[in-house]
Design a protein around this motif. Structure first.
Motif, PDB file in Angstrom:
ATOM      1  N   PRO A 175      17.855 -36.472  33.523  1.00 30.20           N
ATOM      2  CA  PRO A 175      19.007 -37.228  33.944  1.00 30.20           C
ATOM      3  C   PRO A 175      19.271 -37.638  32.283  1.00 30.20           C
ATOM      4  O   PRO A 175      20.737 -37.351  32.446  1.00 30.20           O
ATOM      5  N   GLN A 215      25.434 -40.085  41.238  1.00 23.03           N
ATOM      6  CA  GLN A 215      26.446 -41.303  40.320  1.00 23.03           C
ATOM      7  C   GLN A 215      27.999 -40.752  40.676  1.00 23.03           C
ATOM      8  O   GLN A 215      29.250 -41.417  40.464  1.00 23.03           O
ATOM      9  N   GLU A 242      15.429 -36.286  41.128  1.00 25.09           N
ATOM     10  CA  GLU A 242      16.128 -36.378  40.111  1.00 25.09           C
ATOM     11  C   GLU A 242      17.912 -35.639  40.637  1.00 25.09           C
ATOM     12  O   GLU A 242      19.644 -36.522  40.081  1.00 25.09           O
ATOM     13  N   LEU A 243      18.054 -34.320  40.722  1.00 22.58           N
ATOM     14  CA  LEU A 243      19.315 -34.138  41.069  1.00 22.58           C
ATOM     15  C   LEU A 243      20.513 -34.648  42.495  1.00 22.58           C
ATOM     16  O   LEU A 243      21.457 -34.842  41.699  1.00 22.58           O
ATOM     17  N   TYR A 294      22.794 -28.468  35.670  1.00 19.71           N
ATOM     18  CA  TYR A 294      21.915 -28.751  36.242  1.00 19.71           C
ATOM     19  C   TYR A 294      20.322 -28.814  36.582  1.00 19.71           C
ATOM     20  O   TYR A 294      19.646 -29.697  36.606  1.00 19.71           O
ATOM     21  N   TRP A 347      19.723 -37.653  42.615  1.00 19.53           N
ATOM     22  CA  TRP A 347      20.342 -39.083  42.066  1.00 19.53           C
ATOM     23  C   TRP A 347      21.216 -39.311  41.188  1.00 19.53           C
ATOM     24  O   TRP A 347      22.273 -39.966  41.078  1.00 19.53           O
ATOM     25  N   MET A 348      21.370 -37.905  40.569  1.00 20.33           N
ATOM     26  CA  MET A 348      22.587 -37.266  39.021  1.00 20.33           C
ATOM     27  C   MET A 348      23.072 -37.388  40.776  1.00 20.33           C
ATOM     28  O   MET A 348      25.103 -37.780  40.066  1.00 20.33           O
ATOM     29  N   ALA A 401      23.407 -37.109  32.579  1.00 18.54           N
ATOM     30  CA  ALA A 401      23.900 -38.047  34.436  1.00 18.54           C
ATOM     31  C   ALA A 401      25.668 -38.057  34.385  1.00 18.54           C
ATOM     32  O   ALA A 401      26.084 -38.015  35.272  1.00 18.54           O
ATOM     33  N   ARG A 402      26.144 -38.936  33.099  1.00 20.15           N
ATOM     34  CA  ARG A 402      27.453 -38.919  32.995  1.00 20.15           C
ATOM     35  C   ARG A 402      28.086 -37.485  32.626  1.00 20.15           C
ATOM     36  O   ARG A 402      29.252 -37.900  33.443  1.00 20.15           O
ATOM     37  N   ARG A 452      28.565 -36.460  36.097  1.00 16.87           N
ATOM     38  CA  ARG A 452      29.668 -37.645  36.669  1.00 16.87           C
ATOM     39  C   ARG A 452      30.937 -37.229  36.109  1.00 16.87           C
ATOM     40  O   ARG A 452      31.516 -37.725  37.459  1.00 16.87           O
ATOM     41  N   THR A 498      25.022 -38.158  28.794  1.00 17.53           N
ATOM     42  CA  THR A 498      23.599 -38.369  28.857  1.00 17.53           C
ATOM     43  C   THR A 498      23.854 -36.850  30.123  1.00 17.53           C
ATOM     44  O   THR A 498      25.197 -37.021  30.526  1.00 17.53           O
TER      45      THR A 498
END
Length: 748
Positions: A478, A624, A617-618, A468, A620-621, A513-514, A517, A511
């Motif tokens: 993300p 999660q 941003e990574l 990612y 932040w992912m 991000a999900r 996660r 997404t």
């Protein structure tokens, strides 16, 4: 002679006249007739006379005439003829042997005398230091480990504990005070044991006395000269060779020492120079290293442990295997009791209370971190140094204790007893400075396999953040979506490959991000294929995962292998904003007495791999993952944390690697022989260990937010509006017509 006349007794005349006796009737002495001279040569006396005569006491030399021998029988003559060659051969061999023996004895005496004249005074031999020392300090300058002979204080047989003196004699040479440097009885016993065990007569047990061992430690008086030897290691290898000729020279040197020094002086030299494991040369060094006390303070159990190390110092060192060292000490205590140095009650008391490493000594072993540091520096400053070196390291002893305590807590409370599962931990700062390291469950050891730096294991889903990271660097968001559905690829040489999610379910459009996660496999493979495997491999390599990465589509799922320290360093690159790091443990290396550093930091920040925006941003992912996803068990109360779980095929490896704003930590768990873990995933016990470590690491520190950026919501595309038909406005149209007419008449 007439009958009835008394006959004179038949007696020999007196050979020599004496006063008043043996005279003739006229009173004059009777002259004795002289004995006729014999032409036969007088027989030799002693052993040669015995051999020549064939019976004890035979031969001339003033012992009187030989008794007449009885005529031999035919059998006797035959037996004599048969034995004659053997008697001749024996006389020849004996004559040859005693002459050679006399010559050999003379040569040995000359050799002993030669070495005797060259031997220095005993005070010059008491310094057991053969090399330099290495002192390791933590990030605050406090000493936490040593290598080499750090404690080389001189001891003598009079100043050490009597227990230690007696234990060494009882273990190494019980006839020490009775032999002349060489023990023929001991050599014969050693040869017998070697033959009984199926080895050569000189292979294995050597039967060397303490004096012979001391001679070997002194290298038979040969001093190291760099101009004559290829290296100091070659010099030491020559000193320790065990050929027959070398043994003979060793025996001669030992006899010279016996002539020059007293027994206690020889024992003192031995106690100062013998290697006792853990980098300790000499009794004082070992006592300080293992028990944190002087050699004159050790008790019976501690003395027995030190003496027991002499047979195999590296194998039996208590910093390597305390139980094995205690078992050997129990044997030494038994030998001391058998030889009268301890009573039975004293022996049993010492065996029931075996020696243990002191807390300070255990800490000073340095453990896995010290071993790793020594491996990262040049040998001429480390294991082969002849100088006294001080290395300032990055370790934080508070964090080291936190990691060790956390590991012990989880295994004591959540792992079944008797489990052989292993675990490793690395804690570092965002610039790659290693603050704590645990290479296995036995944390207070040295010189053993370090799973944090030496074990290459498959990373599993802990590799996905780099997939990612590549996508975010290329401009993905993300919140971009990918379809989680049945997906297959044709792999050349392997056929069709269809990745599956851990839950064996599909989740439709999700997404990025999900997907991270929940650690979904199909979206990760699709993203990797979309951005290009070569680019993913390049990004991961730039972050420090430069081992041979998988070439197929399974790259995205962590099919490649890596060490824990490299994985933790790669995650540190994400935390610091996208720059690579080289994990390091040395900040400065100096020589004692010289303030000028010989070497600086061995690692740190490197080149930028991804942009800061993509890195944040990574983060932040990954946050999660901990707050809502597969890593929820790693949550730290009051702190933001980010990380990723990892579980390999058949659960042979389980990972959790993550970070807060202050520290990065990685945890690996598995079996050394690749046995699958039972019911363990990266989100389970590894996440528990990680949480326990980080809770202790952050104790007392003020919480800080993670340097992350939440992605901007993606605006939905504008929907087309239906065009409404408008009725014409007559007034507006009339006004526009009048305006046009006036412009035509009067101009602009």
């Amino acid at each position: 002679m007439a009958q009835g006349t008394r006959r004179r007794p038949l007696v020999a005349d007196k050979r020599y006249a004496t006063a008043g006796r043996g005279t003739q009737g006229n009173g004059t002495a009777r002259k004795s007739k002289p004995r006729p001279k014999s032409n036969a040569k007088p027989r030799k006396s002693g052993w040669f006379g015995l051999f020549r005569s064939g019976r004890k006491g035979g031969g001339g030399g003033g012992r009187g005439p030989r008794k007449p021998q009885k005529p031999k029988t035919l059998l006797g003559k035959l037996l004599a003829m048969v034995l004659a060659p053997f008697r001749w051969a024996f006389r020849l061999a004996w004559g040859f042997t005693w002459r050679i023996g006399m010559i050999s004895a003379a040569l040995v005496a000359l050799a002993v005398g030669y070495h005797y004249m060259k031997l220095p005074e005993v005070a010059e031999l008491l310094d057991g230091r053969a090399r330099g020392s290495v002192t390791l300090t933590d990030r605050n300058g406090e000493v936490f480990a040593w290598r080499g002979d750090q404690f080389g204080g001189v001891v003598t047989s009079d100043t050490v504990s009597p227990y230690l003196k007696n234990a060494i004699v009882a273990t190494e040479d019980k006839r020490f005070y009775r032999h002349f440097g060489v023990s023929p009885r001991g050599v014969a016993s050693a040869v017998r044991i070697n033959l009984r065990e199926g080895r050569g007569p000189l292979s294995g047990h050597g039967g060397s006395t303490i004096t012979q061992q001391t001679a070997k430690l002194l290298c038979l008086g040969v001093v190291y000269d760099p101009t004559e030897w290829e290296s100091e290691r070659a010099y030491e290898r020559d000193c320790r060779q065990g050929s027959l000729w070398r043994k003979a020279k060793e025996a001669i040197f030992a006899m010279a020492m016996e002539a020059k020094y007293t027994k206690d002086e020889i024992l003192s030299i031995y106690m100062n120079r013998a290697y006792l494991g853990g980098g300790a040369y000499g009794a004082e060094a070992a006592a300080q290293r293992y028990f944190g006390k002087s050699a004159n303070q050790v008790d019976a159990s501690e003395a027995a442990m030190l003496a027991g190390l002499l047979t195999a110092p590296s194998t039996l060192a208590p910093t390597n295997n305390l139980q094995r060292s205690q078992d050997r000490a129990a044997t030494v205590l038994r030998l001391m009791q058998e030889q009268g140095y301890l009573t039975t009650s004293e022996m049993r008391s010492a065996q029931n209370s075996p020696a243990v490493l002191s807390e300070a000594a255990a800490a000073r072993a340095g453990g896995y971190f010290a071993d790793w540091v020594m491996d990262t520096i040049p040998d001429f400053f480390g294991s082969e140094t002849t100088e006294d070196v001080v290395i300032r390291t990055t370790i934080d002893q508070r964090l080291q204790r936190a990691a060790e305590d956390a590991l012990n807590h989880v295994f004591d409370t959540k792992v079944r007893k008797g489990s052989k599962a292993q675990a490793a931990i690395v804690v570092m700062s965002a610039d790659g400075a290693v603050r704590a390291m645990v290479g296995g469950r036995k944390s207070r050891v040295s010189g053993v396999f370090n799973r944090a730096t030496q074990a290459k294991r498959q990373t599993g889903s802990a590799f996905k953040p780099f997939v990612y990271a590549t996508a975010l660097e290329l401009g993905y968001s993300p919140l971009d979506r990918v379809l989680d559905a049945q997906y297959c690829l044709d792999v050349p040489g392997s056929g069709q490959w269809c990745p599956k999610n851990y839950t064996r379910k599909f989740y439709g459009e999700v997404t990025l991000a999900r997907a991270l996660r929940d650690s979904l496999n199909i979206p990760a493979v699709k993203v990797s294929e979309a951005v290009g495997r070569d680019l993913v491999r390049r990004v991961a390599g730039d972050f420090g995962l430069d081992s041979e990465l998988a070439a197929g589509p399974a790259l995205a799922l962590g099919a490649s292998e890596s060490t824990l320290i490299d994985m933790t360093g790669a995650y540190a690159g994400i935390l610091n904003g996208g720059s690579s790091v080289t994990p390091y443990g040395v900040t400065e290396l100096t020589l004692i007495g010289d303030n000028t550093p010989m070497m600086g930091a061995s690692g740190g920040l490197g080149e930028r791999v991804i942009q800061t925006k993509a890195a944040r941003e990574l983060i932040w992912m990954m946050e999660q993952v901990v707050s809502q996803g597969s890593g929820r068990r790693a949550q730290i109360p009051g702190w933001q944390a980010a990380g990723k779980t990892g579980t390999t095929q058949a659960a042979r490896d389980a990972w959790f690697v993550g970070f807060t704003a202050d520290y990065v930590a990685g945890v690996w768990m598995g079996y050394d022989d690749n046995t699958p873990l039972s019911g363990v995933t990266g989100g389970g016990l590894p996440a528990d260990i990680w949480r326990e470590v980080m809770v202790r690491v952050h104790d007392g520190l003020p919480p800080k937010p993670l340097p992350m950026i939440a992605p901007k919501p993606i605006a939905p595309p504008p929907q087309p509006q239906p065009q409404r038909r408008q009725r014409p406005n007559v007034g507006q149209e009339l006004g526009r017509a009048v305006d046009g007419l006036l412009r035509d008449i009067f101009g602009n």
